[in-house]
Design a protein around this motif. Structure first.
Motif, PDB file in Angstrom:
ATOM      1  N   ASN A 146      -0.856   7.785   8.333  1.00 59.48           N
ATOM      2  CA  ASN A 146      -0.579   7.129   7.095  1.00 59.48           C
ATOM      3  C   ASN A 146      -1.080   5.655   7.205  1.00 59.48           C
ATOM      4  OD1 ASN A 146       1.246   9.221   5.998  1.00 59.48           O
ATOM      5  ND2 ASN A 146       2.704   8.582   7.440  1.00 59.48           N
ATOM      6  N   ARG A 147      -2.222   5.493   7.371  1.00 63.65           N
ATOM      7  CA  ARG A 147      -2.865   4.500   7.317  1.00 63.65           C
ATOM      8  C   ARG A 147      -3.974   4.103   6.347  1.00 63.65           C
ATOM      9  NH1 ARG A 147      -0.409   1.122  11.168  1.00 63.65           N
ATOM     10  NH2 ARG A 147      -2.232   0.013  11.530  1.00 63.65           N
ATOM     11  N   ARG A 148      -3.758   3.137   5.723  1.00 67.35           N
ATOM     12  CA  ARG A 148      -4.637   2.750   4.450  1.00 67.35           C
ATOM     13  C   ARG A 148      -6.071   2.698   4.748  1.00 67.35           C
ATOM     14  NH1 ARG A 148      -2.132  -1.331   2.750  1.00 67.35           N
ATOM     15  NH2 ARG A 148      -1.342  -0.599   0.597  1.00 67.35           N
ATOM     16  N   SER A 164     -10.073   1.317  -1.817  1.00 72.41           N
ATOM     17  CA  SER A 164      -8.781   0.996  -1.223  1.00 72.41           C
ATOM     18  C   SER A 164      -7.983   2.326  -1.498  1.00 72.41           C
ATOM     19  CB  SER A 164      -8.251  -0.384  -1.164  1.00 72.41           C
ATOM     20  OG  SER A 164      -7.108  -0.320  -0.347  1.00 72.41           O
ATOM     21  N   LEU A 166      -4.944   5.243  -0.284  1.00 73.59           N
ATOM     22  CA  LEU A 166      -3.617   5.613   0.788  1.00 73.59           C
ATOM     23  C   LEU A 166      -3.909   7.331   0.838  1.00 73.59           C
ATOM     24  CD1 LEU A 166      -0.693   4.081  -0.741  1.00 73.59           C
ATOM     25  CD2 LEU A 166      -2.328   3.272   0.836  1.00 73.59           C
ATOM     26  N   GLU A 184      -6.135   2.840  -4.958  1.00 78.26           N
ATOM     27  CA  GLU A 184      -5.579   1.676  -5.699  1.00 78.26           C
ATOM     28  C   GLU A 184      -6.599   0.921  -6.831  1.00 78.26           C
ATOM     29  OE1 GLU A 184      -2.849   0.066  -2.178  1.00 78.26           O
ATOM     30  OE2 GLU A 184      -4.996  -0.211  -1.522  1.00 78.26           O
ATOM     31  N   GLU A 202     -10.120   2.136   8.730  1.00 76.14           N
ATOM     32  CA  GLU A 202      -8.674   1.621   8.638  1.00 76.14           C
ATOM     33  C   GLU A 202      -8.511   0.203   8.437  1.00 76.14           C
ATOM     34  OE1 GLU A 202      -6.205   3.168  11.400  1.00 76.14           O
ATOM     35  OE2 GLU A 202      -6.875   5.567  11.293  1.00 76.14           O
ATOM     36  N   THR A 203      -7.712  -0.198   7.435  1.00 79.08           N
ATOM     37  CA  THR A 203      -7.544  -1.649   7.401  1.00 79.08           C
ATOM     38  C   THR A 203      -6.415  -2.149   8.299  1.00 79.08           C
ATOM     39  OG1 THR A 203      -5.835  -1.429   5.708  1.00 79.08           O
ATOM     40  CG2 THR A 203      -8.156  -1.305   4.913  1.00 79.08           C
ATOM     41  N   GLY A 204      -5.813  -1.484   8.913  1.00 78.48           N
ATOM     42  CA  GLY A 204      -4.639  -1.731   9.722  1.00 78.48           C
ATOM     43  C   GLY A 204      -3.156  -1.697   9.083  1.00 78.48           C
ATOM     44  N   ASP A 205      -3.237  -1.454   7.820  1.00 78.48           N
ATOM     45  CA  ASP A 205      -2.056  -1.464   7.019  1.00 78.48           C
ATOM     46  C   ASP A 205      -1.595   0.057   7.201  1.00 78.48           C
ATOM     47  OD1 ASP A 205      -2.300  -3.977   6.380  1.00 78.48           O
ATOM     48  OD2 ASP A 205      -3.700  -3.563   4.904  1.00 78.48           O
ATOM     49  N   SER A 206      -0.068   0.256   7.274  1.00 81.99           N
ATOM     50  CA  SER A 206       0.492   1.423   7.176  1.00 81.99           C
ATOM     51  C   SER A 206       1.258   1.510   5.795  1.00 81.99           C
ATOM     52  CB  SER A 206       1.783   1.432   8.139  1.00 81.99           C
ATOM     53  OG  SER A 206       2.423   2.487   8.307  1.00 81.99           O
ATOM     54  N   PHE A 207       1.263   2.825   5.384  1.00 80.80           N
ATOM     55  CA  PHE A 207       2.246   3.030   4.107  1.00 80.80           C
ATOM     56  C   PHE A 207       3.208   4.248   4.538  1.00 80.80           C
ATOM     57  CE2 PHE A 207      -1.595   5.927   3.879  1.00 80.80           C
ATOM     58  CZ  PHE A 207      -1.114   7.104   3.569  1.00 80.80           C
TER      59      PHE A 207
END
Length: 245
Positions: A146-148, A164, A166, A184, A202-207
């Protein structure tokens, strides 16, 4: 089903159960009469298999019970062999390599002569299928965790866009592999052909907090991935599609 195979399946059912399972439930799963389950449970407990419970209450396996080497019948070995070979059609080279490792591990723990049947050439699947996509490992990892994702996507008209998204699922069709995602840029679900994703990271952001609801909404529109892939193959058509062609 042979009695030995049925006893093995009974053990498997009890090992997977999280609460007591009644004889009737076990009988329905194994397609036998409840009295057969009573006899089988008695036989297993006599062999010191740690089953607890009683008739009319239910049965459960005490944790920590280890099985002997894999006991697979002929059709189960064939199902594994054919299923692993079908991965050759996905274009996902990392999954194909993983399938070969799985086959070797299974063959390593199967008793003879079943181990020799894992790769004796009697069942062969053609490798015709989807184009290879270099980013499949990254896509699966992002879906799993679940990583952007940030990606550059080239459509059928050679237009390059930066997105970008998800990532929600990887869909393996016969002719294409598709990434289902919340885009997005478009503020909607979109489906990207994996072989047209030029680069991604991966951007490093989790959703993770949004993932269950997004997947639920995407599955509620389950027919849309099919229409999107038809659009890839059939060319322009009327009506809205979520395929990024």
């Amino acid at each position: 089903m042979r009695r030995a195979d049925r006893l093995f399946e009974l053990i498997q059912l009890l090992r997977r159960a999280r609460k007591a399972v009644t004889a009737l439930q076990l009988a329905e799963a194994l397609e036998v009469a409840p009295r057969t389950i009573y006899r089988d449970v008695a036989a297993l407990t006599a062999m010191r298999v740690p089953i607890e419970g009683a008739a009319g209450v239910g049965y459960i396996m005490r944790p920590g019970y280890d099985l002997p080497p894999l006991m697979l019948d002929g059709e189960e070995v064939e199902a594994i062999e054919v299923g692993l070979q079908l991965l050759n059609r996905t274009g996902d080279r990392e999954l194909q390599a993983a399938a070969r490792r799985v086959a070797a591990k299974i063959a390593g723990v199967l008793p003879a002569p079943r181990a020799d049947e894992m790769d004796d050439g009697r069942f062969v699947v053609s490798d015709f299928g989807t184009p290879a996509a270099p980013n499949m490992g990254m896509l699966r990892s992002a879906v799993r965790d679940n990583r952007r994702l940030a990606l550059f996507y080239r459509d059928e008209r050679e237009r390059l866009t930066e997105r970008s998204c998800l990532p929600l699922a990887v869909i393996y069709y016969t002719e294409v592999t598709v990434l289902a995602a919340w885009c997005e840029l478009r503020d909607d679900f979109r489906h990207f052909r994996a072989d047209r994703i030029v680069t991604c990271h991966e951007t490093g952001d989790s959703f993770a907090g949004l993932a269950p609801k997004l997947r639920e909404d995407w599955h509620a529109r389950a027919s849309l991935p099919c229409r999107g892939v038809e659009a890839f193959a059939a060319g322009p058509r009327t009506g809205r599609t979520t395929a990024e062609r």
